[in-house]
Enzyme design. Structure first.
Site, mmCIF file in Angstrom:
data_model
loop_
_atom_site.group_PDB
_atom_site.id
_atom_site.type_symbol
_atom_site.label_atom_id
_atom_site.label_comp_id
_atom_site.label_asym_id
_atom_site.label_seq_id
_atom_site.Cartn_x
_atom_site.Cartn_y
_atom_site.Cartn_z
ATOM 1 N N GLU A 183 -26.790 37.567 8.534
ATOM 2 C CA GLU A 183 -27.442 38.659 7.575
ATOM 3 C C GLU A 183 -26.543 39.777 7.132
ATOM 4 O OE1 GLU A 183 -31.218 39.480 9.610
ATOM 5 O OE2 GLU A 183 -32.211 38.001 8.713
ATOM 6 N N GLU A 376 -32.934 30.458 9.174
ATOM 7 C CA GLU A 376 -34.264 30.998 9.937
ATOM 8 C C GLU A 376 -35.164 31.308 9.227
ATOM 9 O OE1 GLU A 376 -33.522 35.254 11.650
ATOM 10 O OE2 GLU A 376 -31.346 34.703 11.998
HETATM 11 C C1 BG6 Z 1 -33.356 38.209 11.353
HETATM 12 C C2 BG6 Z 1 -32.499 38.307 12.556
HETATM 13 O O1 BG6 Z 1 -33.271 39.325 10.812
HETATM 14 O O2 BG6 Z 1 -34.745 38.106 11.894
HETATM 15 C C3 BG6 Z 1 -32.978 37.857 13.689
HETATM 16 O O3 BG6 Z 1 -31.290 37.392 12.031
HETATM 17 C C4 BG6 Z 1 -34.179 38.419 13.975
HETATM 18 O O4 BG6 Z 1 -32.073 38.141 14.720
HETATM 19 C C5 BG6 Z 1 -35.248 37.653 12.782
HETATM 20 O O5 BG6 Z 1 -34.741 38.087 15.450
HETATM 21 C C6 BG6 Z 1 -36.687 37.998 13.254
HETATM 22 O O6 BG6 Z 1 -37.098 39.191 13.316
HETATM 23 P P1 BG6 Z 1 -37.635 40.086 14.292
HETATM 24 O O7 BG6 Z 1 -37.690 41.177 14.267
HETATM 25 O O8 BG6 Z 1 -39.342 39.594 14.314
HETATM 26 O O9 BG6 Z 1 -37.253 39.641 15.611
#
Ligand code: BG6
Length: 479
Positions: A183, A376
């Site tokens: 990211e 993700e």
């Molecule tokens: C992304 C990141 O922003 O979202 C992860 O690459 C992160 O590291 C994921 O964990 C989900 O966000 P969160 O805040 O729910 O953990």
């Protein structure tokens, strides 16, 4: 074009984690202190991650959830066994830079740290799972932050390349897919978490952020060059926190505002995929009176070393208005958004928009016509463990709808999507909140927000569901 009810052959189904939120073992095996080790849970977390509150000024009794996380360091065999059981084709994980170079400045790598990842890669490859490695996921040696002010200084590029060289040489012939920075656009929104930036009083924060961005973009281009020199089969990807901005209304000012907000993300991939700064960024920086310090040859480096694929995270679309009073705000993946009345939200206020994933896939594919990789996606929410079981139908519902949207993008829009790794396949610490209770996994880990828990693992209902999706290459989504 085929509209048959399964995914392309060789589609890479799997899951994703990152060392900073998953691995723990922060002081084991010769590892140096890392950025995440000074990010606390609780009320100061956000300001520390934004670079506005210095971690040295934190109270003594803070909890640092990344230090133990869910202890993949001691559970890696068991966790990978679960991934094998689910039939993963790919596993995305990150390497902790300070496990390889504890301060970032050693001449030779820490062998114990390297051995830790070698055994992981061996086990994955032996079981037919393609490793997808993120080189830097909200993570770097703390020493580089303290000595150089992090990525403000070009010396950090040299340290990063030394680290990359060790990885590329060590895993030659075993790993194919690499992501240079997780990211990368997040550094504009969470400068400390994203890039180790603590602001000094009275400095022009926009200038610092764009200078840091330039250094990371150069580092990424140089890493791409180095990777190809070491192994021409290496596939290098950029990685965005994606999710298209929609205009709040049909008012052209809102439409234009959405266009500008999308540019803040596209700026990074425009450089990494097209190989040069887009005119809209050059003009923006000019209007702000910001000059980026570049060295002769930087522009050629960017032009000659573009990425092979575009990877991104997608949790939801975003909504924006030119009118600061318009609408109601809601939470989202760090980048601010308004509440979209057409969408449901999670208990953490994150919106749920499967069609938004198809829209985002199309936006990226039309712009670049390069292979896309969703690295993700998922629903972060509370789970209840009852008699060793978790009935996470809500998670299955979220994932199912997003996978169907992917299928539509492939079979109806012609998008070239090569893989999907859902986030936090084993429960891990939330990046935004530091909580354990915001869970994404197919595997429940007994650990609580206050750090207590046995770390014991349990399969959730979604474990069997996802195993079937993978075994049928997506056909089970249509049953
Ligand atoms: C992304 C990141 O922003 O979202 C992860 O690459 C992160 O590291 C994921 O964990 C989900 O966000 P969160 O805040 O729910 O953990």
């Amino acid at each position: 074009m085929s509209t048959k009810k399964c995914f392309p052959n060789n589609f890479l189904w799997g899951g994703a984690t990152a060392a900073n939120q998953y691995e723990g073992g922060y002081n084991k095996g010769g590892k140096g202190k890392a950025l995440v080790d000074v990010i606390p849970a609780g009320e100061n977390r956000r300001e520390v991650m934004e670079g506005k509150f210095h971690y040295r000024d934190l109270p003594n009794d803070c909890l640092y959830p990344g230090r133990e996380a869910v202890d993949f360091y001691h559970h890696w065999e068991e966790d990978i066994d679960y991934m094998i059981e689910m039939g993963f084709k790919v596993y995305r994980f990150s390497i902790s830079w300070s496990r390889i170079f504890p301060t970032g400045e050693e001449e030779t790598p820490n062998q114990e740290g390297l051995d830790f990842y070698k055994q992981i890669v061996r086990k994955l490859v032996d079981n037919g799972i393609e490793p997808l490695i993120t080189i830097c996921h909200f993570d770097m040696p703390l020493h580089l932050i303290e000595k150089y002010g992090s990525w403000r200084d070009r010396k950090v590029i040299d340290a990063y390349l030394r680290y990359c060289r060790v990885l590329f040489e060590t895993f030659k012939g075993k790993v194919r897919y690499w992501i240079t920075f997780n990211e990368i656009n997040m550094l504009l929104h969470m400068p400390f978490m994203g890039a180790g930036i603590m602001f000094r009083p009275d400095e022009d924060q926009e200038k610092v952020k764009y200078q840091v961005a330039h250094h990371e973009l150069i580092a990424s281009a140089l890493a791409t060059k180095l990777a190809k020199e070491i192994d021409s089969d290496y596939q290098i990807g950029c990685m965005l926190a994606a999710g298209q901005f929609y205009p709040y209304s049909s008012d052209p000012r809102d439409v234009f505002d959405a266009l500008e907000k999308n540019r803040a993300t596209f700026f990074f991939s425009d450089v990494q995929v097209r190989g040069h700064y887009p005119d809209y960024t050059k003009q923006k920086l000019d209007n702000l009176g910001i000059t980026i310090d570049m060295l002769p040859g930087d522009e050629e480096l960017l032009q000659e070393n573009t990425v092979d694929f575009i990877s991104f995270s997608y949790y939801a679309s975003r909504l924006t208005s030119a009118d600061p009073e318009a609408g109601e705000k809601t939470a989202g993946n760090v980048i601010p958004t308004l509440r979209n009345p057409h969408l449901e939200i999670s208990p953490w206020g994150w919106q749920i928009d499967p069609l938004g994933l198809r829209i985002t896939l199309n936006a990226l594919y039309e712009r670049y016509e390069k292979p896309l990789f969703i690295v993700e996606n998922g629903l972060g929410t509370k789970d209840e463990l009852v008699d060793g079981k978790v009935n996470d139908d809500y998670r299955i519902d979220y994932l199912q709808k997003h996978m169907l949207a992917m299928h539509d993008a492939i079979t109806k829009d012609g998008v070239r999507l090569i893989g999907y790794t859902s986030w936090g396949c084993v429960d891990l610490v939330s990046a935004s909140t530091g909580q354990m209770s915001k869970r994404y996994g197919y595997i429940y880990v007994d650990k609580n927000d206050d750090g207590s828990g046995t770390l014991k693992r349990y399969r959730k209902k979604s474990f069997d569901w996802y195993s079937r999706v993978i075994a049928t290459n997506g056909a089970s989504l249509f049953e």
